[in-house]
Scaffold this motif. Structure first.
Motif, PDB file in Angstrom:
ATOM      1  N   UNK A   1       0.808  -1.350  -0.092  1.00 35.57           N
ATOM      2  CA  UNK A   1       0.042  -0.081  -0.062  1.00 35.57           C
ATOM      3  C   UNK A   1       0.888   1.293   0.020  1.00 35.57           C
ATOM      4  N   UNK A   2       1.867   1.142   0.823  1.00 36.38           N
ATOM      5  CA  UNK A   2       2.863   2.340   0.782  1.00 36.38           C
ATOM      6  C   UNK A   2       3.510   2.448  -0.536  1.00 36.38           C
ATOM      7  N   UNK A   3       3.843   1.563  -1.268  1.00 36.67           N
ATOM      8  CA  UNK A   3       4.304   1.630  -2.762  1.00 36.67           C
ATOM      9  C   UNK A   3       3.307   2.207  -3.801  1.00 36.67           C
ATOM     10  N   UNK A   4       2.059   1.746  -3.304  1.00 34.24           N
ATOM     11  CA  UNK A   4       0.750   2.537  -4.384  1.00 34.24           C
ATOM     12  C   UNK A   4       0.706   3.809  -3.782  1.00 34.24           C
ATOM     13  N   UNK A   5       0.861   4.483  -2.677  1.00 32.21           N
ATOM     14  CA  UNK A   5       0.841   5.729  -2.370  1.00 32.21           C
ATOM     15  C   UNK A   5       2.046   6.565  -2.884  1.00 32.21           C
ATOM     16  N   UNK A   6       3.144   6.035  -3.036  1.00 32.49           N
ATOM     17  CA  UNK A   6       4.362   6.589  -3.583  1.00 32.49           C
ATOM     18  C   UNK A   6       4.111   6.749  -4.916  1.00 32.49           C
ATOM     19  N   UNK A   7       3.442   5.891  -5.734  1.00 35.00           N
ATOM     20  CA  UNK A   7       3.247   5.825  -7.232  1.00 35.00           C
ATOM     21  C   UNK A   7       2.045   7.228  -7.417  1.00 35.00           C
ATOM     22  N   UNK A   8       1.184   7.003  -6.508  1.00 38.47           N
ATOM     23  CA  UNK A   8       0.343   8.038  -6.796  1.00 38.47           C
ATOM     24  C   UNK A   8       0.586   9.426  -6.683  1.00 38.47           C
ATOM     25  N   UNK A   9       1.602   9.528  -5.687  1.00 39.73           N
ATOM     26  CA  UNK A   9       2.363  11.030  -5.275  1.00 39.73           C
ATOM     27  C   UNK A   9       3.321  11.116  -6.649  1.00 39.73           C
ATOM     28  N   UNK A  10       4.027  10.029  -7.032  1.00 36.86           N
ATOM     29  CA  UNK A  10       4.627  10.418  -8.581  1.00 36.86           C
ATOM     30  C   UNK A  10       3.801  10.740  -9.760  1.00 36.86           C
ATOM     31  N   UNK A  11       2.609  10.365  -9.809  1.00 31.61           N
ATOM     32  CA  UNK A  11       1.662  10.931 -10.764  1.00 31.61           C
ATOM     33  C   UNK A  11       1.326  12.122 -10.519  1.00 31.61           C
ATOM     34  N   UNK A  12       1.015  12.562  -9.433  1.00 29.05           N
ATOM     35  CA  UNK A  12       0.623  13.846  -8.904  1.00 29.05           C
ATOM     36  C   UNK A  12       1.882  14.869  -9.146  1.00 29.05           C
ATOM     37  N   UNK A  13       3.016  14.443  -9.172  1.00 29.08           N
ATOM     38  CA  UNK A  13       4.238  15.253  -9.170  1.00 29.08           C
ATOM     39  C   UNK A  13       4.955  14.997 -10.465  1.00 29.08           C
ATOM     40  N   UNK A  14       4.351  14.222 -11.417  1.00 28.44           N
ATOM     41  CA  UNK A  14       4.920  13.806 -12.538  1.00 28.44           C
ATOM     42  C   UNK A  14       5.696  15.138 -13.331  1.00 28.44           C
ATOM     43  N   UNK A  15       4.874  16.091 -13.540  1.00 31.34           N
ATOM     44  CA  UNK A  15       5.286  17.101 -14.587  1.00 31.34           C
ATOM     45  C   UNK A  15       6.440  17.787 -13.684  1.00 31.34           C
ATOM     46  N   UNK A  16       6.570  18.053 -12.586  1.00 34.03           N
ATOM     47  CA  UNK A  16       7.657  18.773 -11.703  1.00 34.03           C
ATOM     48  C   UNK A  16       8.883  17.718 -11.661  1.00 34.03           C
ATOM     49  N   UNK A  17       8.556  16.589 -11.725  1.00 35.97           N
ATOM     50  CA  UNK A  17       9.820  15.753 -11.423  1.00 35.97           C
ATOM     51  C   UNK A  17      10.219  15.554 -12.950  1.00 35.97           C
ATOM     52  N   UNK A  18       9.587  15.291 -14.076  1.00 36.97           N
ATOM     53  CA  UNK A  18      10.047  15.276 -15.388  1.00 36.97           C
ATOM     54  C   UNK A  18      10.924  16.203 -15.809  1.00 36.97           C
ATOM     55  N   UNK A  19      10.425  17.658 -15.404  1.00 37.90           N
ATOM     56  CA  UNK A  19      11.135  18.741 -15.920  1.00 37.90           C
ATOM     57  C   UNK A  19      12.393  18.807 -15.059  1.00 37.90           C
ATOM     58  N   UNK A  20      12.467  18.548 -13.732  1.00 38.94           N
ATOM     59  CA  UNK A  20      13.669  18.592 -12.981  1.00 38.94           C
ATOM     60  C   UNK A  20      14.657  17.517 -13.475  1.00 38.94           C
ATOM     61  N   UNK A  21      14.119  16.132 -14.031  1.00 35.40           N
ATOM     62  CA  UNK A  21      15.291  15.438 -14.549  1.00 35.40           C
ATOM     63  C   UNK A  21      15.502  15.753 -15.727  1.00 35.40           C
ATOM     64  N   UNK A  22      14.844  16.488 -16.631  1.00 34.98           N
ATOM     65  CA  UNK A  22      15.478  16.751 -17.983  1.00 34.98           C
ATOM     66  C   UNK A  22      16.234  17.904 -17.771  1.00 34.98           C
ATOM     67  N   UNK A  23      15.843  19.068 -16.961  1.00 31.95           N
ATOM     68  CA  UNK A  23      16.856  20.063 -16.384  1.00 31.95           C
ATOM     69  C   UNK A  23      18.176  19.672 -15.930  1.00 31.95           C
ATOM     70  N   UNK A  24      18.334  18.582 -15.152  1.00 33.68           N
ATOM     71  CA  UNK A  24      19.434  18.092 -14.607  1.00 33.68           C
ATOM     72  C   UNK A  24      20.265  17.281 -15.866  1.00 33.68           C
ATOM     73  N   UNK A  25      19.467  16.638 -16.816  1.00 33.22           N
ATOM     74  CA  UNK A  25      19.879  16.002 -17.794  1.00 33.22           C
ATOM     75  C   UNK A  25      20.462  16.869 -18.905  1.00 33.22           C
ATOM     76  N   UNK A  26      20.104  17.780 -19.143  1.00 32.89           N
ATOM     77  CA  UNK A  26      20.191  18.898 -20.157  1.00 32.89           C
ATOM     78  C   UNK A  26      21.473  19.758 -19.393  1.00 32.89           C
ATOM     79  N   UNK A  27      21.465  20.173 -18.320  1.00 33.39           N
ATOM     80  CA  UNK A  27      22.650  20.820 -17.680  1.00 33.39           C
ATOM     81  C   UNK A  27      23.766  19.992 -17.745  1.00 33.39           C
ATOM     82  N   UNK A  28      23.592  18.792 -17.508  1.00 34.04           N
ATOM     83  CA  UNK A  28      24.858  17.877 -17.434  1.00 34.04           C
ATOM     84  C   UNK A  28      25.642  17.777 -18.721  1.00 34.04           C
ATOM     85  N   UNK A  29      24.734  17.740 -19.762  1.00 34.13           N
ATOM     86  CA  UNK A  29      25.418  17.797 -21.117  1.00 34.13           C
ATOM     87  C   UNK A  29      25.863  18.880 -21.773  1.00 34.13           C
TER      88      UNK A  29
END
Length: 143
Positions: free
Chosen positions: A114-142
């Motif tokens: 159930x905790x894993x499911x809650x974590x996934x739902x939090x990921x879905x809720x924050x997916x746009x923010x997380x994706x932007x941060x990951x892309x920003x990190x990836x682009x800044x790194x290279x």
């Protein structure tokens, strides 16, 4: 993610001593196969244990889809599998005669999943923010 997994294993499995067969306990004496038995019997700390198990697996449910790009079903099944492995090794600790006996508990499987499911739902809720941060990190790194 590796650091998180190592910390979870440390908290759930340690101390784990060298193998020797224990004559004091059998596997089934220490295992609990009745869901939420402790809660229904009003054992002290049952609610705390349930909440801690849920909280412990929220990061797994959040990080797993980021790293592996998997959906809810795969994330929940992998969380269940991870939890089942932890519970299995806790059950083995009885046989190995660990100083601190860890107990297999089906409630832990349910609450961890159930905790894993809650974590996934939090990921879905924050997916746009997380994706932007990951892309920003990836682009800044290279750059």
């Amino acid at each position: 993610m590796y650091i998180y997994i190592v910390l979870v294993l440390f908290v759930t499995l340690m101390p784990f001593t060298t193998p020797f067969v224990s004559l004091n306990h059998s596997f089934m004496e220490t295992a609990n196969f009745i869901p939420f038995r402790d809660l229904r019997l009003h054992y002290y700390g049952a609610i705390r244990e349930i909440l801690l198990n849920i909280i412990m697996m929220i990061p797994f449910g959040f990080l797993y889809p980021i790293i592996n790009k998997k959906g809810v079903i795969k994330t929940v099944i992998t969380t269940l599998y991870f939890s089942l492995n932890i519970e299995f090794f806790q059950l083995l600790s009885v046989w190995w005669g660990s100083i601190v006996i860890r107990r297999f508990d089906v409630t832990d499987l349910i609450t961890n999943t159930f905790g894993g499911l809650i974590g996934y739902l939090m990921f879905v809720g924050l997916k746009r923010v997380v994706t932007k941060k990951i892309k920003g990190i990836t682009y800044n790194t290279y750059s």
